[in-house]
Design an enzyme around this catalytic site. Structure first.
Site, PDB file in Angstrom:
ATOM      1  N   ARG A   1      -0.916 -12.773  -0.406  1.00  0.00           N
ATOM      2  CA  ARG A   1      -1.301 -11.406  -0.025  1.00  0.00           C
ATOM      3  C   ARG A   1      -1.901 -11.499   1.370  1.00  0.00           C
ATOM      4  O   ARG A   1      -2.911 -12.171   1.576  1.00  0.00           O
ATOM      5  CB  ARG A   1      -2.322 -10.829  -1.009  1.00  0.00           C
TER       6      ARG A   1
ATOM      7  N   HIS B   1       5.059  -4.032  -0.931  1.00  0.00           N
ATOM      8  CA  HIS B   1       4.373  -4.503  -2.146  1.00  0.00           C
ATOM      9  C   HIS B   1       5.426  -4.603  -3.256  1.00  0.00           C
ATOM     10  O   HIS B   1       5.400  -3.844  -4.231  1.00  0.00           O
ATOM     11  CB  HIS B   1       3.257  -3.523  -2.514  1.00  0.00           C
TER      12      HIS B   1
ATOM     13  N   GLN C   1       4.663  -4.726  -7.103  1.00  0.00           N
ATOM     14  CA  GLN C   1       4.211  -3.457  -7.680  1.00  0.00           C
ATOM     15  C   GLN C   1       5.400  -2.609  -8.135  1.00  0.00           C
ATOM     16  O   GLN C   1       5.410  -2.060  -9.239  1.00  0.00           O
ATOM     17  CB  GLN C   1       3.396  -2.681  -6.619  1.00  0.00           C
TER      18      GLN C   1
ATOM     19  N   ASP D   1      -0.671   6.934  -3.678  1.00  0.00           N
ATOM     20  CA  ASP D   1      -1.491   5.747  -3.428  1.00  0.00           C
ATOM     21  C   ASP D   1      -2.667   6.191  -2.562  1.00  0.00           C
ATOM     22  O   ASP D   1      -2.687   7.335  -2.067  1.00  0.00           O
ATOM     23  CB  ASP D   1      -0.631   4.678  -2.715  1.00  0.00           C
TER      24      ASP D   1
ATOM     25  N   CYS E   1      -0.439   2.748  -8.190  1.00  0.00           N
ATOM     26  CA  CYS E   1      -0.540   1.283  -8.255  1.00  0.00           C
ATOM     27  C   CYS E   1      -1.959   0.811  -8.575  1.00  0.00           C
ATOM     28  O   CYS E   1      -2.138  -0.297  -9.062  1.00  0.00           O
ATOM     29  CB  CYS E   1      -0.046   0.660  -6.947  1.00  0.00           C
TER      30      CYS E   1
ATOM     31  N   ARG F   1       2.567  -5.389 -14.588  1.00  0.00           N
ATOM     32  CA  ARG F   1       2.517  -6.366 -13.494  1.00  0.00           C
ATOM     33  C   ARG F   1       2.597  -7.774 -14.091  1.00  0.00           C
ATOM     34  O   ARG F   1       3.278  -8.656 -13.572  1.00  0.00           O
ATOM     35  CB  ARG F   1       1.200  -6.234 -12.704  1.00  0.00           C
TER      36      ARG F   1
HETATM   37  N1  NVA Z   1      -1.491   0.549  -0.270  1.00  0.00           N
HETATM   38  C1  NVA Z   1      -2.616  -0.140  -0.864  1.00  0.00           C
HETATM   39  C2  NVA Z   1      -2.197  -0.809  -2.126  1.00  0.00           C
HETATM   40  C3  NVA Z   1      -3.292  -1.554  -2.842  1.00  0.00           C
HETATM   41  C4  NVA Z   1      -2.819  -2.237  -4.083  1.00  0.00           C
HETATM   42  C5  NVA Z   1      -3.155  -1.150   0.130  1.00  0.00           C
HETATM   43  O1  NVA Z   1      -2.355  -1.798   0.815  1.00  0.00           O
HETATM   44  O2  NVA Z   1      -4.380  -1.269   0.244  1.00  0.00           O
HETATM   45  N1   CP Z   2      -2.055  -2.648  -7.438  1.00  0.00           N
HETATM   46  C1   CP Z   2      -2.571  -3.794  -6.964  1.00  0.00           C
HETATM   47  O1   CP Z   2      -1.904  -4.588  -6.305  1.00  0.00           O
HETATM   48  O2   CP Z   2      -3.882  -3.982  -7.289  1.00  0.00           O
HETATM   49  P1   CP Z   2      -4.859  -5.096  -6.712  1.00  0.00           P
HETATM   50  O3   CP Z   2      -5.147  -4.735  -5.274  1.00  0.00           O
HETATM   51  O4   CP Z   2      -6.079  -4.991  -7.570  1.00  0.00           O
HETATM   52  O5   CP Z   2      -4.211  -6.427  -6.810  1.00  0.00           O
END
Ligand code: NVA
Ligand code: CP
Length: 309
Positions: free
Chosen positions: A104, A131, A134, A220, A260, A288
Site C-alpha cells: 500500500r 484499489h 477492493q 467513498d 469501501c 476482502r
Molecule cells: N479512497 C480512499 C480509500 C481508503 C480505503 C483512500 O485512498 O484513502
Molecule cells: N477499504 C480499505 O481498504 O480499508 P482499509 O484502509 O482499512 O484497509
C-alpha cells in the site's frame, strides 16, 4: 509466463477473474464450515504499508494464516523504506525472502518499480491511482447478492479517486456501465484511470441523475489518504455529493449500497443509507478476506486443478 502481479484490475483476464471468483466461493464455503485449507503452508506474505489500514492489513494477514502461511508487516515508519532505501533494492531483498508481497503506497509508479524487479508476485493494496483488491471484493459481493454484473449499472457518487478508477477498469473487463457524478474539477481522467475508451461510463453533473436506474450506488470519502491538505476545500466542493435516502429511491428497486470503508456518516453518505436496508457494507468488507485468499492462491500456485477443488 513469468511472475504474475495484480497491480491494477486489468492485470487479470476475464477468464482468470471468473476463476478467482469461483475459488472465492469454494474457499469461503469451506472457511464457514471450519474446514482447514492450507495450500500455502510454509509460504510467506510480506505486507508493506506506507499508509494506514484496518481492513487491508487484517484481511491479508488473517487470510495468509488461514491458508497455512505466514504474514510479515513492514511499514515506512519502522523499516529502511522510510529512510530512503531505493525501492528496487528493497524489492530485490524482500522478494528473495518471501513468496508474495502486498504493497500500500502513494504513486502507482512506486509499486510498478517494485514489481519490475520482484521475483515474486506483487499485489496492489491501494495506491493513489487504484484499489483493485477492493473492487474484487465489491464485485464478488454484487454477484453473491444479485448474480451476474454484466449489463448492470453502477452509480459512483463523489471523487474520481483510486476506487472510482478501479470500478471503471472493471466495467471494461466485465461489461457493465458506470454512471459517474463528481463535482466540477474532480472529473475522471481516463488516462490516469487506465481506460481504453469511454464506452463503459457516463458522466453526470447531477448526482441524482447518476443514481437514477442504478443497480448499485457506491461512494467513498471526499478526501483520500495523501490529499489531506485539500480537506477544507473538498468539504465545500463535495457538499452536494452525499448518498442519501432520496438518491437510493431513484435507483432501481433492490439497488445495493456499497462503501469501501472507512465511512464518514453525514459527509459522503447519510447514516440512514449506510445503516439502512440497501447497504451491504459489512458483507463487502468481509469479502476482502475471501477474495484475497483466492487471489493469493492464484498468484502463488496458478490455477488449482478441478481435482483439488
Ligand atoms: N479512497 C480512499 C480509500 C481508503 C480505503 C483512500 O485512498 O484513502
Ligand atoms: N477499504 C480499505 O481498504 O480499508 P482499509 O484502509 O482499512 O484497509
Amino acid at each position: 509466463m513469468g511472475v504474475r502481479h495484480f497491480l491494477q484490475f486489468k492485470d487479470l483476464s476475464l477468464e482468470e477473474l471468473m476463476h478467482v471468483f469461483a475459488r472465492t466461493r469454494w474457499i469461503k464455503d469451506r472457511f464457514k464450515r471450519y474446514e482447514r485449507y492450507w495450500p500455502l503452508t510454509d509460504r510467506t506474505l510480506v505486507m508493506i504499508f506506507e499508509k494506514q489500514s484496518t481492513r487491508t492489513r487484517l484481511s491479508f494477514e488473517a487470510g495468509m494464516q488461514q491458508l497455512g502461511g505466514n504474514a510479515v508487516f513492514l511499514s515506512t515508519r519502522d523499516s529502511q523504506l522510510g529512510r530512503g532505501e531505493p525501492v528496487e533494492d528493497a524489492a530485490q531483498v524482500i522478494s528473495r525472502m518471501s513468496d508474495i508481497v502486498m504493497i500500500r503506497t502513494f504513486e502507482q509508479e512506486i509499486l510498478e518499480r517494485f514489481a519490475g524487479v520482484s521475483r515474486v508476485p506483487v499485489i496492489n493494496g491501494l495506491t493513489n491511482e487504484y484499489h483493485p483488491c477492493q473492487i474484487l471484493a465489491d464485485i464478488y459481493t454484487f454477484i453473491e447478492q444479485r448474480g451476474d454484473i454484466r449489463g448492470k449499472t453502477v452509480a459512483w457518487i463523489g471523487d474520481s479517486n483510486n476506487v472510482c478508477n478501479t470500478w471503471l477498469q472493471a466495467a471494461e473487463l466485465l461489461d457493465f456501465n458506470v454512471h459517474v457524478s463528481t463535482p466540477p474539477g474532480y472529473e475522471v481522467e481516463p488516462e490516469r484511470a487506465g481506460l481504453y475508451g469511454t464506452d463503459h461510463y457516463e458522466e453526470f453533473r447531477d448526482p441524482m441523475g447518476a443514481a437514477r436506474g442504478a443497480d448499485l450506488v457506491t461512494t467513498d470519502v471526499w478526501t483520500s489518504m495523501g490529499f489531506e491538505a485539500e480537506n477544507d476545500e473538498r468539504k465545500r466542493d463535495f457538499e452536494d455529493w452525499q448518498v442519501d435516502a432520496e438518491m437510493m429511491r431513484v435507483a432501481n428497486k433492490g439497488a445495493l449500497f456499497m462503501h469501501c470503508l472507512p465511512a464518514h456518516r453525514g459527509e459522503e453518505v447519510a447514516a440512514e443509507v449506510i445503516d439502512g436496508p440497501h447497504s451491504v457494507v459489512w458483507d463487502e468488507a468481509e469479502n476482502r478476506l475471501h477474495t484475497q485468499k483466492a487471489l493469493m492462491e492464484f498468484l502463488v500456485l496458478g490455477k488449482i486443478k478441478e481435482s483439488r477443488e
